[in-house]
Design an enzyme around this catalytic site. Structure first.
Site, PDB file in Angstrom:
ATOM      1  N   TYR A   1      -2.101  -0.891  10.320  1.00 27.36           N
ATOM      2  CA  TYR A   1      -2.158  -1.048   8.871  1.00 27.36           C
ATOM      3  C   TYR A   1      -0.843  -0.624   8.221  1.00 27.36           C
ATOM      4  CZ  TYR A   1      -3.987  -0.828   4.101  1.00 27.36           C
ATOM      5  OH  TYR A   1      -4.194  -1.030   2.762  1.00 27.36           O
TER       6      TYR A   1
ATOM      7  N   SER B   1       0.850  -1.190   0.000  1.00 23.76           N
ATOM      8  CA  SER B   1       0.000   0.000   0.000  1.00 23.76           C
ATOM      9  C   SER B   1       0.883   1.236   0.000  1.00 23.76           C
ATOM     10  CB  SER B   1      -0.893   0.008   1.237  1.00 23.76           C
ATOM     11  OG  SER B   1      -1.532   1.257   1.404  1.00 23.76           O
TER      12      SER B   1
END
Length: 590
Positions: free
Chosen positions: A472, A459
């Site tokens: 995350y 990401s």
């Protein structure tokens, strides 16, 4: 360790009277495969391949003239490729009369078989030919001179010059007295003998105990053929036999482009490029054995597997046709769109997800679009379950050529508000799932020996920190660094690895993201989450664009691939102004 000298089962007299030592083993009732070695090896070269063929095939090996217990004629003229072809003809006629044989040959042994196949009627004696690092001299010389005659095509011209220069060592090996003496001395020194076969593990090196003496006697193959190859002028014959090239992309002597003209003279041609050096029969015995098995299946009328279909030259197919792709987290979003994209490109897809209902929907949609998909329920955070999944997929469909580790979850909230169990859950799925996937499938890709590609979906958050996304960001940053480390390790096996770093993508991850917040602020945070979901949807940057980026990255073997403008922008900032990102991380957006 050098192999002990074996006693040949029999001797066969060649056309000029030279006695050839022959070794037979394997299944006496099976189809016959003849293994032909090159220089400076002996029949021992194939010791790693033979066990993988012995159950099915009757195996015939022999020592080339000048090697082992075969005769060593004194005249240089006794070592021309015509004589090598005579030896092959004598062995096959004596041990397999009336039965066509499969052939696997390396180096000068392969060149000799090419010479044999140029003779009338040879196609009736050879059912299939698998050639390794030993191109047809006629075809290679045609390639070289065709390039040299076209200096206005710089790339083609320089490749021809490069190939010629890579053969200059042959001139040195053609010097009488000095060349045999040099080889006898150098190959008698264990360290130098070891260095001659690249970085092959010791347990895979198969040399005769008489390697130095064999090399000194059989080096006459160079003066007998080197200058003759460039001076002989005859039409390049068409070979009417199924031929399979195993092209070693790291071979310092025969470059991959040296085979570019082969298709002009071999109507039935297959080609497999592998990342290996010249001595691939030692380093990649499983590839040699699989190639022989696949070719034998083909001649027996069996349906060819994906690898052989992919290797067939001239067969029309889509970009990812005859390719098996495994995708985790394919029940929705990026994973589902990636399955659609690969299937549209001709791939057969194996999709997995923890949500069985959404997984079935993905399979149904791929099928409705004309693709082929197989669905498996999988919790990527369970290492044992992932290994069982990999084993089942490999057994039922084969080892995937491409693996996309996409499964992941979101989480928002400050670190101090996040329970330890929730932090661990994010790490176990987002990072642990990638590790489990790579551990299970990368090992199988390496063992297969024919390369492949792994895509790990990270990401933009892997290099853009945020106080609102501690678990995350941490999981994605771990994935990013793990991928960099593994990429370096797998490169030697010809396996590519791409790290995909999407930016703000309109998927259901915002809606499914768990939140950790103080009790008095949960309502406010939930409202903010809803607003972000609306903004993501209004942007119209969907998961299909990430899927397109994944296919492009695999095609080009890209190491890192940001997706979306903000992902590129933050990636650039992380390299030139990392402090700016650290400062921005203080902003709480949820």
């Amino acid at each position: 360790m050098p192999a002990a000298q074996q006693v040949p089962q029999q001797f066969v007299d060649s056309a000029d009277g030279a006695r050839i030592a022959v070794y037979e083993e394997g299944n006496p009732d099976g189809p016959t495969v003849v293994l032909v070695h090159g220089f400076p090896d002996s029949h021992v070269l194939w010791d790693g391949v033979v066990p993988m063929l012995a159950e099915r095939f009757r195996i015939i090996r022999y020592d080339n003239r000048g090697v082992g217990m075969s005769a060593a004629p004194k005249p240089v003229s006794a070592y021309t490729m015509a004589r090598y072809a005579d030896d092959f003809a004598a062995v096959t006629a004596s041990l397999s009369p009336g039965r066509p044989v499969h052939v696997l040959a390396h180096d000068w042994g392969s060149v000799g078989v090419w010479e044999y196949l140029s003779r009338p009627g040879a196609g009736d004696r050879v059912a299939s030919f698998t050639s390794v690092s030993g191109p047809s001299h006629d075809q290679l010389v045609d390639y070289i001179f065709a390039g040299l005659r076209q200096p206005w095509r710089p790339r083609r011209f320089l490749r021809s010059i490069s190939q010629v220069l890579r053969f200059t060592y042959m001139a040195l090996f053609s010097i009488p007295v000095l060349a045999p003496l040099f080889l006898r001395l150098t190959l008698s020194i264990p360290a130098l003998r070891r260095n001659a076969v690249d970085n092959i593990p010791d347990d895979k090196i198969h040399h005769s105990a008489n390697l130095a003496a064999d090399a000194a006697r059989s080096v006459k193959v160079y003066p007998a053929n080197y200058f003759r190859s460039f001076s002989r002028k005859r039409p390049v014959p068409v070979i009417d036999v199924p031929v399979q090239l195993i092209v070693n992309t790291d071979d310092p002597f025969v470059r991959p482009y040296g085979y570019d003209h082969t298709v002009r003279f071999v109507p039935r041609l297959w080609r497999r490029d592998i990342k290996a050096g010249h001595f691939s029969p030692m380093s990649h015995p499983q590839v040699m054995a699989s190639a022989v098995h696949d070719f034998a299946d083909l001649t027996e009328g069996k349906e060819p597997g994906r690898a052989l279909l992919r290797a067939q030259i001239g067969r029309p197919r889509k970009e990812f046709g005859d390719t098996l792709v495994a995708i985790t987290g394919a029940g929705s979003g990026i994973g589902r769109e990636t399955a659609f994209a690969f299937a549209a490109g001709g791939a057969e897809v194996v999709v997995s997800d923890i949500d069985e209902a959404s997984l079935k929907e993905t399979v149904a949609q791929v099928t409705a679009r004309g693709g082929v998909a197989h669905g498996y329920v999988l919790d990527v955070s369970d290492a044992d379950a992932f290994e069982a999944f990999a084993e089942r997929v490999s057994a039922e469909h084969g080892v995937p050529d491409i693996l996309v580790n996409n499964a992941g979850i979101g989480h928002a909230g400050g670190f101090l508000d996040t329970p330890a169990g929730e932090f661990d859950r994010v790490m176990d799925i987002n990072f642990g799932g990638v590790v489990n996937g790579c551990r299970s499938f990368a090992r199988r890709l390496v063992e297969r020996g024919t390369g492949g590609h792994i895509v790990n979906v990270a990401s933009m958050a892997s290099y853009a920190p945020s106080q609102s996304l501690s678990p995350y960001c941490s999981s994605k940053a771990a994935t990013f660094m793990f991928s960099d480390c593994l990429r370096a390790e797998l490169a030697v096996a010809g396996i590519g690895l791409t790290t995909i770093c999407p930016g703000v993508i309109n998927t259901n991850i915002i809606r499914s993201t768990r939140l950790s917040a103080p009790a008095d602020k949960r309502g406010e945070v939930a409202g903010r989450q809803k607003e972000l979901g609306t903004l993501f949807a209004l942007r119209h940057y969907g998961p299909e664009k990430v899927a397109a980026a994944i296919l492009s990255a695999v095609r080009k073997n890209k190491p890192i691939r940001p997706v979306a403008p903000e992902a590129y922008a933050f990636y650039g900032l992380s390299r030139v102004a990392p402090q700016a990102l650290r400062s921005a991380a203080r902003v709480r957006f949820i």
